[in-house]
Design a protein around this motif. Structure first.
Motif, PDB file in Angstrom:
ATOM      1  N   UNK A 292       0.812  -1.208   0.000  1.00  0.00           N
ATOM      2  CA  UNK A 292       0.000   0.000   0.000  1.00  0.00           C
ATOM      3  C   UNK A 292       0.848   1.262   0.000  1.00  0.00           C
ATOM      4  N   UNK A 293       0.255   2.341  -0.504  1.00  0.00           N
ATOM      5  CA  UNK A 293       0.980   3.609  -0.597  1.00  0.00           C
ATOM      6  C   UNK A 293       1.193   4.224   0.774  1.00  0.00           C
ATOM      7  N   UNK A 294       0.157   4.215   1.611  1.00  0.00           N
ATOM      8  CA  UNK A 294       0.237   4.906   2.894  1.00  0.00           C
ATOM      9  C   UNK A 294       1.361   4.413   3.780  1.00  0.00           C
ATOM     10  N   UNK A 295       1.496   3.102   3.893  1.00  0.00           N
ATOM     11  CA  UNK A 295       2.509   2.529   4.780  1.00  0.00           C
ATOM     12  C   UNK A 295       3.918   2.643   4.217  1.00  0.00           C
ATOM     13  N   UNK A 296       4.031   2.975   2.934  1.00  0.00           N
ATOM     14  CA  UNK A 296       5.340   2.974   2.278  1.00  0.00           C
ATOM     15  C   UNK A 296       5.720   4.310   1.663  1.00  0.00           C
ATOM     16  N   UNK A 297       4.883   5.314   1.832  1.00  0.00           N
ATOM     17  CA  UNK A 297       5.131   6.592   1.157  1.00  0.00           C
ATOM     18  C   UNK A 297       6.489   7.179   1.541  1.00  0.00           C
ATOM     19  N   UNK A 298       6.797   7.195   2.827  1.00  0.00           N
ATOM     20  CA  UNK A 298       8.070   7.801   3.242  1.00  0.00           C
ATOM     21  C   UNK A 298       9.238   7.036   2.639  1.00  0.00           C
TER      22      UNK A 298
END
Length: 330
Positions: A292-298
């Motif tokens: 998912x994008x949210x958990x991996x954005x940083x």
């Protein structure tokens, strides 16, 4: 049912259920194919063999700089690893700390800026002030000679000294002999596995260093994503079904370890695995391999910044630029 989809992915334990058919893609006729080397999958994707495939992050990003960029990304991360442990030094080269790499000749596996090289180079720059232009670079195979990867763009920034190793040379042997001073490599040099005292890791207690890095940053470095052909990037139902299937396969692998914990992981042959499992769970959380994008954005945006800073991307991209719109809210 939609037209058949061909998907390439390496057979990790968290993708095995897709390859062997225990998990299927809802409403889709799919064929999953694997390969002995994960770079074979990358190459086949570039040749047009797959509709979707596991792809190294740098391999994806390099295609964004060509006309009619062919791919976009799904926020699925089949391969990730901490990479302080990927830096090796010749023990006679006078390298006692990261700052001592400045002015040295460093080998790098496969190409200038492989996925497992971009992370440590970025960390060396951010945390120790050592930038790639301060070093000389030799590209090649760590344990076996490999030719230049001429099937992918290979930008080299101005002011950085990069050459390829000779045809029969290996970086591992060059490091052991002192022909190069250090090495950044996804592969462990055979000399290290054989107990050579001529090579050491830059960070001997790399596990402690990497755990501290995660505590400080929250980053578990992703190496690969799943790429989709751009003409399919608007197929919301298809992409969501693929995303769910990869997640279900990963959940099966994680569930096995959770279920086996009550029996002290008797099904595994690795001693003290239960202690490692407990330590990792406390540090990384219940979903220690998140999609998912949210958990991996940083983590992804950090990699994108490193890719740009190291001269491998013409422009600074963000997660919004590389992931398919249908999965940006994951």
């Amino acid at each position: 049912m939609s037209a058949p989809l061909d998907i390439g992915v390496y057979a990790y334990e968290h993708t095995a259920a897709l390859v062997d058919g225990r998990v299927t893609v809802d409403g889709m006729d799919t064929t999953f194919e694997t390969a002995p080397l994960v770079t074979d999958i990358f190459c086949r994707m570039l040749e047009g063999r797959y509709d979707l495939a596991e792809f190294g992050l740098t391999y994806l990003l390099r295609t964004f700089d060509v006309d009619d960029a062919p791919f976009m990304a799904l926020p699925i991360f089949p391969n990730r690893n901490f990479r302080h442990s990927a830096i090796y030094v010749n023990t006679s080269a006078g390298i006692e700390r990261p700052q001592d790499l400045a002015g040295k000749t460093i080998g790098e596996f496969a190409l200038y800026g492989h996925d497992a090289g971009i992370w440590p180079k970025g960390i060396l720059s951010d945390e120790y002030g050592v930038t790639p232009d301060q070093c000389r670079w030799v590209i090649g195979g760590t344990n076996h000679p490999i030719p230049a990867f001429d099937w992918i763009p290979q930008p080299v920034p101005a002011g950085v000294d990069v050459r390829h190793a000779a045809d029969r040379q290996t970086l591992g042997a060059m490091l052991e002999s002192g022909e190069i001073d250090a090495l950044i490599s996804v592969d462990v040099p055979l000399a290290v596995l054989n107990g050579s005292t001529a090579i050491a890791r830059l960070f001997p207690d790399y596990e402690a260093v990497e755990r501290d890095y995660y505590r400080r940053t929250g980053i578990f470095p992703p190496m690969h994503i799943v790429a989709v052909r751009r003409e399919l990037s608007g197929r919301t139902d298809l992409l969501q079904a693929v995303y769910r299937a990869f997640g279900a396969a990963k959940d099966l692998a994680e569930r096995r370890y959770l279920d086996d914990a009550a029996k002290q992981h008797m099904s595994l042959v690795t001693p003290w695995f239960s202690k490692l499992f407990d330590d990792n769970r406390r540090l990384l959380g219940e979903d220690w391999w998140p999609y998912g994008v949210g958990a991996n954005r940083k983590a992804v945006d950090t990699f994108l910044r490193y890719h740009h800073e190291q001269g491998l991307s013409k422009r600074l991209l963000t997660s919004q630029d590389i992931f398919v719109p249908a999965l940006l809210d994951t």
